[in-house]
Design a protein around this motif. Structure first.
Motif, mmCIF file in Angstrom:
data_model
loop_
_atom_site.group_PDB
_atom_site.id
_atom_site.type_symbol
_atom_site.label_atom_id
_atom_site.label_comp_id
_atom_site.label_asym_id
_atom_site.label_seq_id
_atom_site.Cartn_x
_atom_site.Cartn_y
_atom_site.Cartn_z
ATOM 1 N N TRP A 7 0.846 -1.187 0.000
ATOM 2 C CA TRP A 7 0.000 0.000 0.000
ATOM 3 C C TRP A 7 0.882 1.238 0.000
ATOM 4 C CZ3 TRP A 7 -5.316 -0.552 -0.140
ATOM 5 C CH2 TRP A 7 -5.796 -1.851 0.092
ATOM 6 N N GLU A 8 0.339 2.308 -0.539
ATOM 7 C CA GLU A 8 1.048 3.584 -0.560
ATOM 8 C C GLU A 8 0.291 4.631 0.260
ATOM 9 O OE1 GLU A 8 3.099 3.155 -4.997
ATOM 10 O OE2 GLU A 8 1.684 4.794 -4.597
ATOM 11 N N LEU A 9 1.043 5.556 0.813
ATOM 12 C CA LEU A 9 0.473 6.620 1.636
ATOM 13 C C LEU A 9 0.153 7.862 0.813
ATOM 14 C CD1 LEU A 9 2.675 6.623 4.864
ATOM 15 C CD2 LEU A 9 0.230 6.306 4.757
ATOM 16 N N VAL A 10 -0.921 8.515 1.172
ATOM 17 C CA VAL A 10 -1.266 9.817 0.614
ATOM 18 C C VAL A 10 -1.592 10.735 1.791
ATOM 19 C CG1 VAL A 10 -2.752 11.132 -0.925
ATOM 20 C CG2 VAL A 10 -2.218 8.738 -1.462
ATOM 21 N N ILE A 11 -0.945 11.898 1.826
ATOM 22 C CA ILE A 11 -1.066 12.783 2.990
ATOM 23 C C ILE A 11 -1.304 14.227 2.535
ATOM 24 C CG2 ILE A 11 0.110 13.667 5.052
ATOM 25 C CD1 ILE A 11 1.947 11.069 4.704
ATOM 26 N N GLY A 12 -2.226 14.873 3.189
ATOM 27 C CA GLY A 12 -2.433 16.313 3.032
ATOM 28 C C GLY A 12 -2.490 16.939 4.408
ATOM 29 N N LEU A 13 -2.028 18.159 4.536
ATOM 30 C CA LEU A 13 -1.985 18.797 5.854
ATOM 31 C C LEU A 13 -2.713 20.128 5.869
ATOM 32 C CD1 LEU A 13 1.091 17.247 5.663
ATOM 33 C CD2 LEU A 13 1.043 18.075 8.001
ATOM 34 N N GLU A 14 -3.372 20.377 6.978
ATOM 35 C CA GLU A 14 -3.958 21.683 7.265
ATOM 36 C C GLU A 14 -3.189 22.234 8.464
ATOM 37 O OE1 GLU A 14 -8.038 20.797 8.003
ATOM 38 O OE2 GLU A 14 -8.287 19.754 6.085
ATOM 39 N N VAL A 15 -2.297 23.163 8.193
ATOM 40 C CA VAL A 15 -1.443 23.713 9.241
ATOM 41 C C VAL A 15 -2.057 25.003 9.759
ATOM 42 C CG1 VAL A 15 0.829 24.679 9.757
ATOM 43 C CG2 VAL A 15 0.634 22.666 8.274
ATOM 44 N N HIS A 16 -2.263 25.056 11.078
ATOM 45 C CA HIS A 16 -2.818 26.246 11.720
ATOM 46 C C HIS A 16 -1.663 27.016 12.353
ATOM 47 C CE1 HIS A 16 -6.262 23.486 11.479
ATOM 48 N NE2 HIS A 16 -6.999 24.576 11.398
ATOM 49 N N ALA A 17 -1.388 28.194 11.807
ATOM 50 C CA ALA A 17 -0.293 29.029 12.281
ATOM 51 C C ALA A 17 -0.850 30.282 12.923
ATOM 52 C CB ALA A 17 0.624 29.401 11.115
ATOM 53 N N GLN A 18 -0.498 30.499 14.181
ATOM 54 C CA GLN A 18 -0.975 31.699 14.864
ATOM 55 C C GLN A 18 -0.264 32.924 14.317
ATOM 56 O OE1 GLN A 18 -1.347 31.594 19.177
ATOM 57 N NE2 GLN A 18 -0.762 33.754 19.336
ATOM 58 N N VAL A 19 -1.037 33.903 13.897
ATOM 59 C CA VAL A 19 -0.473 35.138 13.356
ATOM 60 C C VAL A 19 0.292 35.871 14.461
ATOM 61 C CG1 VAL A 19 -1.008 37.357 12.273
ATOM 62 C CG2 VAL A 19 -2.327 35.321 11.666
ATOM 63 N N ALA A 20 1.478 36.355 14.132
ATOM 64 C CA ALA A 20 2.332 37.028 15.114
ATOM 65 C C ALA A 20 1.827 38.444 15.370
ATOM 66 C CB ALA A 20 3.776 37.056 14.632
ATOM 67 N N SER A 21 0.687 38.523 16.005
ATOM 68 C CA SER A 21 0.047 39.804 16.307
ATOM 69 C C SER A 21 -0.171 39.910 17.806
ATOM 70 C CB SER A 21 -1.302 39.905 15.573
ATOM 71 O OG SER A 21 -2.057 41.003 16.038
ATOM 72 N N ASP A 22 -0.007 41.115 18.341
ATOM 73 C CA ASP A 22 -0.244 41.326 19.779
ATOM 74 C C ASP A 22 -1.728 41.394 20.113
ATOM 75 O OD1 ASP A 22 2.476 41.399 20.309
ATOM 76 O OD2 ASP A 22 2.607 43.566 20.021
ATOM 77 N N ALA A 23 -2.564 41.613 19.083
ATOM 78 C CA ALA A 23 -4.013 41.718 19.294
ATOM 79 C C ALA A 23 -4.720 40.647 18.474
ATOM 80 C CB ALA A 23 -4.517 43.110 18.898
ATOM 81 N N LYS A 24 -5.938 40.329 18.848
ATOM 82 C CA LYS A 24 -6.690 39.267 18.195
ATOM 83 C C LYS A 24 -7.234 39.712 16.836
ATOM 84 C CE LYS A 24 -7.867 37.026 22.577
ATOM 85 N NZ LYS A 24 -8.925 36.490 23.456
ATOM 86 N N LEU A 25 -7.842 38.770 16.122
ATOM 87 C CA LEU A 25 -8.277 39.033 14.755
ATOM 88 C C LEU A 25 -9.400 40.056 14.676
ATOM 89 C CD1 LEU A 25 -8.000 38.373 11.755
ATOM 90 C CD2 LEU A 25 -9.491 36.378 12.112
ATOM 91 N N PHE A 26 -10.336 40.008 15.633
ATOM 92 C CA PHE A 26 -11.495 40.902 15.568
ATOM 93 C C PHE A 26 -11.680 41.750 16.831
ATOM 94 C CE2 PHE A 26 -12.746 37.246 12.801
ATOM 95 C CZ PHE A 26 -12.680 37.938 11.593
ATOM 96 N N SER A 27 -10.660 41.783 17.678
ATOM 97 C CA SER A 27 -10.742 42.620 18.881
ATOM 98 C C SER A 27 -9.342 43.083 19.261
ATOM 99 C CB SER A 27 -11.371 41.846 20.046
ATOM 100 O OG SER A 27 -10.415 41.008 20.689
ATOM 101 N N GLY A 28 -9.282 43.995 20.217
ATOM 102 C CA GLY A 28 -7.988 44.491 20.670
ATOM 103 C C GLY A 28 -7.436 43.736 21.859
ATOM 104 N N ALA A 29 -8.069 42.633 22.227
ATOM 105 C CA ALA A 29 -7.597 41.847 23.370
ATOM 106 C C ALA A 29 -6.205 41.287 23.100
ATOM 107 C CB ALA A 29 -8.577 40.718 23.677
ATOM 108 N N SER A 30 -5.426 41.140 24.168
ATOM 109 C CA SER A 30 -4.050 40.657 24.055
ATOM 110 C C SER A 30 -3.996 39.185 23.675
ATOM 111 C CB SER A 30 -3.329 40.860 25.387
ATOM 112 O OG SER A 30 -2.053 40.238 25.388
ATOM 113 N N THR A 31 -2.923 38.811 22.981
ATOM 114 C CA THR A 31 -2.678 37.409 22.627
ATOM 115 C C THR A 31 -1.570 36.801 23.483
ATOM 116 O OG1 THR A 31 -1.076 38.064 20.920
ATOM 117 C CG2 THR A 31 -3.381 37.827 20.236
ATOM 118 N N LEU A 32 -1.182 37.478 24.549
ATOM 119 C CA LEU A 32 -0.077 37.023 25.398
ATOM 120 C C LEU A 32 -0.329 35.612 25.913
ATOM 121 C CD1 LEU A 32 2.577 37.789 26.884
ATOM 122 C CD2 LEU A 32 1.130 38.540 28.798
ATOM 123 N N PHE A 33 0.653 34.739 25.709
ATOM 124 C CA PHE A 33 0.538 33.345 26.163
ATOM 125 C C PHE A 33 0.845 33.256 27.654
ATOM 126 C CE2 PHE A 33 2.373 29.186 27.109
ATOM 127 C CZ PHE A 33 1.383 28.348 26.618
#
Length: 505
Positions: free
Chosen positions: A21-47
């Motif tokens: 058998w042969e393998l077939v692979i696809g990936l969905e990589v979730h990368a956090q944007v290097a932003s200090d604020a969130k996508l739709f608000s000004g809240a902090s992203t500090l870990f």
């Protein structure tokens, strides 16, 4: 440019009980944007902040709160797309992905299904010196992250932390071009490297800032070629998605385990069910998480709170003009400019901080010699000292450059240089000053060296006879002279004088 050979991906072949058998692979990589604020608000992203301390009203799904797009996150997504040689869509739109889960307070996730910000691109994956493969990128879309459910604080209760809710993610979706576990890990590593160079994602997998959903299926030899001809995905077998992988090692292990699970089911006469699974590294198995939903199961529809996102080509061009030198280009330049091997260039450019440290070391010194000292001496010492990062190095680039210049000028030998490096690493100080203060400068006075050689020869007449009969034994005298001079004598000069004195030329 480097002379790369682009291969068709070689499939990983797994022997089942009855057939290959042969393998077939696809990936969905979730990368956090290097932003200090969130996508739709000004809240902090500090870990690492206190639970539920970085939450705006819109993140918590409070009634009447409207999202406002973070332009900086859009710019970083565009920058990532340009770095992956992808098409940038001047018009994109946000959709609601509807599902109910405790850590999703709005009851939907704002994402981009139908009109993503970035279209098709590619990643060149280095598999071996001179060998590279292309993995096609289908799309990159922006979306908001969900919160986090916590189950280990009290066995009778579950808790929800909304700090991650609304954090901007770039979901990078590949085509099913990857054919083996090692290639999958190399692909994720290359994505991480490129984004770190771009400054669009820090790639910290331990904190969850980069994680992958891995789609795995198996097919019979020859079926992948049929898919390439027809673009009919049915030739690739039924895929299962392994969710939230945040380790290169675990990605490889999970793929191998899941492939063997699917093969066993098919060979026993069953059918693989499309579903989402989790990988348990302790048990070395994947287990079912939920049946795999299709897009219609999430009832996607355009987000009514956000207008379509329209950007200007001139803005994209400005971002393109600001792109830094990327890993492949830097690797090519290092080989050409410094005369180093492709392997050494790959080591030095693997991380953007390492590459910058090397270039600062090489500036004003010998590039090839600097590469050798950075890779072998500094990296080796940092690894031995608890695998420290280059930013934690006790030896600065300026100090290492000083050591390299002293070697190049002949003021110190390679052996003295190693002693000097250890002093600088543990005590600090300027290499030139240390050499003067501690009398470490190499003896180049041929008269003094010749006198030391004469003393060793005079003290060892029996060894002289042996060396004259067998010139290979002349090295013994070289060692004795170096010992007598405390390692300060110029080795080349010692070798030449010893051989002349013994008549070994």
């Amino acid at each position: 440019m480097l002379d790369l050979t682009y291969e068709a991906p070689a499939p990983k072949v797994i022997q089942g009980a009855r057939e290959d058998w042969e393998l077939v692979i696809g990936l969905e990589v979730h990368a956090q944007v290097a932003s200090d604020a969130k996508l739709f608000s000004g809240a902090s992203t500090l870990f690492g902040a206190e639970p539920n301390s970085n939450v705006a009203f819109v993140d918590a799904g409070m009634p009447g709160m409207l999202p406002v797009i973070n332009e900086g996150c859009v710019a970083l997504a565009v920058k990532t797309g340009l770095g992956l040689k992808a098409a940038i869509n001047l018009r994109s739109a946000f959709d609601r992905k509807n599902y109910f889960y405790p850590d999703l307070p709005q009851g939907y996730q704002i994402s981009q299904l139908y009109h993503p910000i970035v279209g098709e691109g590619e990643v060149i994956v280095d598999m071996a010196p001179g060998i590279a493969r292309r993995v096609r990128i289908e799309r990159i879309h922006l979306e908001q992250d969900a919160g986090k459910s916590i189950h280990d604080m009290d066995p009778t209760m579950s808790f929800v932390d909304l700090n991650r809710t609304g954090v901007a993610l770039m979901e990078i979706v590949s085509r099913p071009d990857i054919r083996g576990p090692e290639e999958a890990a190399a692909y994720v590593a290359k994505l991480r490297q490129i984004m770190r160079y771009l400054g669009t994602c820090d790639g910290n997998m331990q904190n969850g800032n980069l994680r992958a959903d891995v789609n795995v299926s198996v097919c019979r030899p020859g079926d992948y070629e049929k898919y390439q001809e027809t673009q009919d995905f049915s030739h690739l077998g039924t895929r299962c998605e392994i969710k939230n992988m945040n380790s290169m090692r675990f990605i490889q292990a999970a793929i191998e385990v899941e492939a063997r699970r699917q093969i066993a089911i098919i060979e026993e006469g069953g059918s693989v069910v499309q579903e989402t699974r989790l990988f348990d590294p302790d048990k070395g198995e994947t287990r079912s998480m939920r049946s795999k939903e299709e897009a219609h199961d999430y009832r996607y529809f355009p987000c009514p709170d956000l207008l379509p996102l329209e950007i200007e080509q001139a803005w994209v061009d400005d971002i393109a003009a600001s792109l830094p030198e990327l890993p492949d280009a830097k690797k090519t330049r290092f080989v050409a400019e410094y005369g180093m091997t492709e392997y050494d260039a790959g080591v030095l450019t693997a991380d953007v901080e390492n590459a910058a440290f090397f270039e600062e070391t090489a500036r004003g010194s010998d590039g090839k010699l600097a590469a050798n000292w950075v890779i072998n001496e500094l990296f080796g010492r940092l690894k031995k000292d608890g695998d420290r990062a280059i930013g934690e190095s006790p030896v600065s680039a300026a100090q290492l450059a000083g050591i390299v210049r002293l070697i190049k000028s002949g003021d110190i030998s390679g052996k003295i240089a190693k002693d000097l490096f250890e002093i600088v690493y543990t005590e600090g100080g300027d290499p030139e000053t240390l050499v003067e203060e501690r009398g470490m400068r190499q003896v180049t006075d041929t008269g003094a060296i010749e006198a030391a050689v004469d003393e060793v020869i005079a003290a060892n007449p029996a060894q002289v006879e042996k060396a004259q009969a067998n010139p290979k034994l002349a090295g013994w005298f070289v060692g004795q002279v170096m010992k007598a001079t405390g390692g300060k004598a110029n080795p080349a000069a010692v070798n030449e004088i010893v051989r002349r004195k013994l008549g070994a030329d």
